[in-house]
Motif scaffolding. Sequence first.
Motif, PDB file in Angstrom:
ATOM      1  N   ARG A 105      -5.086  13.035   1.932  1.00  0.00           N
ATOM      2  CA  ARG A 105      -5.933  13.968   1.187  1.00  0.00           C
ATOM      3  C   ARG A 105      -6.563  13.310  -0.037  1.00  0.00           C
ATOM      4  NH1 ARG A 105      -1.116  18.515   1.018  1.00  0.00           N
ATOM      5  NH2 ARG A 105      -0.777  18.626   3.296  1.00  0.00           N
ATOM      6  N   GLU A 106      -6.083  12.157  -0.419  1.00  0.00           N
ATOM      7  CA  GLU A 106      -6.612  11.507  -1.620  1.00  0.00           C
ATOM      8  C   GLU A 106      -7.828  10.652  -1.343  1.00  0.00           C
ATOM      9  OE1 GLU A 106      -3.537   9.279  -3.415  1.00  0.00           O
ATOM     10  OE2 GLU A 106      -2.133  10.972  -3.616  1.00  0.00           O
ATOM     11  N   GLY A 107      -8.171  10.467  -0.086  1.00  0.00           N
ATOM     12  CA  GLY A 107      -9.319   9.625   0.222  1.00  0.00           C
ATOM     13  C   GLY A 107      -8.886   8.339   0.904  1.00  0.00           C
ATOM     14  N   PRO A 108      -9.824   7.427   1.123  1.00  0.00           N
ATOM     15  CA  PRO A 108      -9.492   6.170   1.837  1.00  0.00           C
ATOM     16  C   PRO A 108      -8.552   5.292   1.021  1.00  0.00           C
ATOM     17  CG  PRO A 108     -11.710   6.072   0.944  1.00  0.00           C
ATOM     18  CD  PRO A 108     -11.238   7.478   0.733  1.00  0.00           C
ATOM     19  N   LEU A 109      -7.711   4.579   1.719  1.00  0.00           N
ATOM     20  CA  LEU A 109      -6.761   3.660   1.085  1.00  0.00           C
ATOM     21  C   LEU A 109      -7.284   2.237   1.260  1.00  0.00           C
ATOM     22  CD1 LEU A 109      -3.433   5.194   2.446  1.00  0.00           C
ATOM     23  CD2 LEU A 109      -4.601   5.704   0.297  1.00  0.00           C
ATOM     24  N   LEU A 110      -7.319   1.496   0.187  1.00  0.00           N
ATOM     25  CA  LEU A 110      -7.842   0.139   0.194  1.00  0.00           C
ATOM     26  C   LEU A 110      -6.689  -0.859   0.318  1.00  0.00           C
ATOM     27  CD1 LEU A 110     -10.525   0.415  -2.640  1.00  0.00           C
ATOM     28  CD2 LEU A 110     -10.833   0.692  -0.169  1.00  0.00           C
ATOM     29  N   ILE A 111      -6.727  -1.641   1.389  1.00  0.00           N
ATOM     30  CA  ILE A 111      -5.693  -2.661   1.571  1.00  0.00           C
ATOM     31  C   ILE A 111      -6.008  -3.897   0.744  1.00  0.00           C
ATOM     32  CG2 ILE A 111      -4.636  -4.216   3.264  1.00  0.00           C
ATOM     33  CD1 ILE A 111      -4.872  -2.084   5.323  1.00  0.00           C
ATOM     34  N   SER A 112      -7.270  -4.304   0.736  1.00  0.00           N
ATOM     35  CA  SER A 112      -7.671  -5.495  -0.009  1.00  0.00           C
ATOM     36  C   SER A 112      -8.290  -5.080  -1.334  1.00  0.00           C
ATOM     37  CB  SER A 112      -8.687  -6.304   0.819  1.00  0.00           C
ATOM     38  OG  SER A 112      -9.086  -7.462   0.114  1.00  0.00           O
ATOM     39  N   THR A 113      -7.704  -5.532  -2.422  1.00  0.00           N
ATOM     40  CA  THR A 113      -8.202  -5.235  -3.767  1.00  0.00           C
ATOM     41  C   THR A 113      -8.417  -6.534  -4.519  1.00  0.00           C
ATOM     42  OG1 THR A 113      -5.942  -5.019  -4.600  1.00  0.00           O
ATOM     43  CG2 THR A 113      -7.002  -3.017  -3.793  1.00  0.00           C
ATOM     44  N   LEU A 161       0.826  -1.205   0.000  1.00  0.00           N
ATOM     45  CA  LEU A 161       0.000   0.000   0.000  1.00  0.00           C
ATOM     46  C   LEU A 161       0.867   1.264   0.000  1.00  0.00           C
ATOM     47  CD1 LEU A 161      -2.926   1.108   0.244  1.00  0.00           C
ATOM     48  CD2 LEU A 161      -2.586   1.088   2.712  1.00  0.00           C
ATOM     49  N   PHE A 162       1.942   1.254   0.809  1.00  0.00           N
ATOM     50  CA  PHE A 162       2.777   2.445   0.919  1.00  0.00           C
ATOM     51  C   PHE A 162       3.949   2.432  -0.051  1.00  0.00           C
ATOM     52  CE2 PHE A 162       0.654   2.424   5.038  1.00  0.00           C
ATOM     53  CZ  PHE A 162       0.317   3.764   5.169  1.00  0.00           C
ATOM     54  N   ALA A 163       4.029   1.438  -0.924  1.00  0.00           N
ATOM     55  CA  ALA A 163       5.132   1.377  -1.885  1.00  0.00           C
ATOM     56  C   ALA A 163       5.065   2.527  -2.883  1.00  0.00           C
ATOM     57  CB  ALA A 163       5.117   0.041  -2.630  1.00  0.00           C
ATOM     58  N   ARG A 164       3.868   3.101  -3.081  1.00  0.00           N
ATOM     59  CA  ARG A 164       3.750   4.218  -4.015  1.00  0.00           C
ATOM     60  C   ARG A 164       4.458   5.477  -3.493  1.00  0.00           C
ATOM     61  NH1 ARG A 164      -2.677   5.244  -3.536  1.00  0.00           N
ATOM     62  NH2 ARG A 164      -2.641   2.984  -3.244  1.00  0.00           N
ATOM     63  N   CYS A 165       4.684   5.532  -2.173  1.00  0.00           N
ATOM     64  CA  CYS A 165       5.330   6.709  -1.585  1.00  0.00           C
ATOM     65  C   CYS A 165       6.851   6.607  -1.622  1.00  0.00           C
ATOM     66  CB  CYS A 165       4.872   6.893  -0.144  1.00  0.00           C
ATOM     67  SG  CYS A 165       3.085   7.029   0.042  1.00  0.00           S
ATOM     68  N   ALA A 213      11.848  11.272   2.233  1.00  0.00           N
ATOM     69  CA  ALA A 213      10.807  11.759   1.333  1.00  0.00           C
ATOM     70  C   ALA A 213       9.587  10.846   1.336  1.00  0.00           C
ATOM     71  CB  ALA A 213      11.354  11.890  -0.092  1.00  0.00           C
ATOM     72  N   GLY A 214       9.767   9.562   1.648  1.00  0.00           N
ATOM     73  CA  GLY A 214       8.634   8.652   1.694  1.00  0.00           C
ATOM     74  C   GLY A 214       7.664   8.996   2.796  1.00  0.00           C
ATOM     75  N   VAL A 215       8.150   9.552   3.911  1.00  0.00           N
ATOM     76  CA  VAL A 215       7.260   9.944   5.014  1.00  0.00           C
ATOM     77  C   VAL A 215       6.363  11.101   4.583  1.00  0.00           C
ATOM     78  CG1 VAL A 215       7.184  10.754   7.400  1.00  0.00           C
ATOM     79  CG2 VAL A 215       8.973   9.164   6.682  1.00  0.00           C
ATOM     80  N   GLN A 216       6.944  12.097   3.919  1.00  0.00           N
ATOM     81  CA  GLN A 216       6.147  13.231   3.454  1.00  0.00           C
ATOM     82  C   GLN A 216       5.110  12.791   2.426  1.00  0.00           C
ATOM     83  OE1 GLN A 216       6.469  16.035   5.019  1.00  0.00           O
ATOM     84  NE2 GLN A 216       8.284  15.325   6.171  1.00  0.00           N
ATOM     85  N   ALA A 217       5.496  11.879   1.536  1.00  0.00           N
ATOM     86  CA  ALA A 217       4.532  11.382   0.551  1.00  0.00           C
ATOM     87  C   ALA A 217       3.427  10.591   1.220  1.00  0.00           C
ATOM     88  CB  ALA A 217       5.257  10.518  -0.480  1.00  0.00           C
ATOM     89  N   ALA A 218       3.738   9.849   2.297  1.00  0.00           N
ATOM     90  CA  ALA A 218       2.713   9.084   3.001  1.00  0.00           C
ATOM     91  C   ALA A 218       1.740  10.008   3.712  1.00  0.00           C
ATOM     92  CB  ALA A 218       3.376   8.135   4.001  1.00  0.00           C
ATOM     93  N   LYS A 219       2.210  11.115   4.250  1.00  0.00           N
ATOM     94  CA  LYS A 219       1.314  12.070   4.909  1.00  0.00           C
ATOM     95  C   LYS A 219       0.355  12.702   3.911  1.00  0.00           C
ATOM     96  CE  LYS A 219       4.412  13.377   8.675  1.00  0.00           C
ATOM     97  NZ  LYS A 219       5.174  14.500   9.289  1.00  0.00           N
TER      98      LYS A 219
END
Length: 210
Positions: free
Chosen positions: A65-73, A6-10, A55-61
């Motif tokens: 603002r983008e809405g809910p994060l889905l763990i199960s897809t 989930l957080f790999a995008r950051c 920089a990954g911490v700032q991107a995770a914060k």
Amino acid sequence: DALSRLFARCGHVQSVDICEKPGPGEKKEKLASKFFNCKTVKGFHVAYVVFRKPAGVQAAKALSREGPLLISTESHPVKTGISKWIANYAASVVDQEKLKAEVDAYMQDYDKKMAEEEAKAAKEEGVPDEEGWVKVTRKGRKPGMPRTEAANLRVLEKEKQKRARKELLNFYAWQHRETKREHIAQLRKKFEEDKQRIALMRAQRKFRPY
């Protein structure tokens, strides 16, 4: 795995630590073994996601603002229910070959470490240090432990109390004999009572075929 994905995008996720409750302590060193001292956290309230770069911490914060994060897809579903139980059971079955390889590797490292310590001790034995003192080692099944003054006093006090109790019990020989006689008389009395109780139970038995 789901949180890492989930957080790999950051940014590159270095590790994810799941804890039952938050704590200020530093992260403990991860155990290399998969079979020993492995505590699985079933329920958790906190997960610490560690990124390789700040920089990954700032991107995770900014993700909030983008809405809910889905763990199960659909592409990466999180197992629940019976499928989760089956996966947990399959993971709990120990692979004997991997376990044997891990134990053999551990014992090899242990033997190597002990051999190095013995070689170091043998090298230092009999060699005086800078102040002229010679280190003496005691080899055997159980090396002797140095006793402190307080430990010696405790041992002497226990021996003194034991000796005093023994002298008090055997102060008079006739008292010792009387104590034995009373004990034997009590045992005989109990034996007779048990015999009478057994005889009474046998007398109360009745043959009732119908």
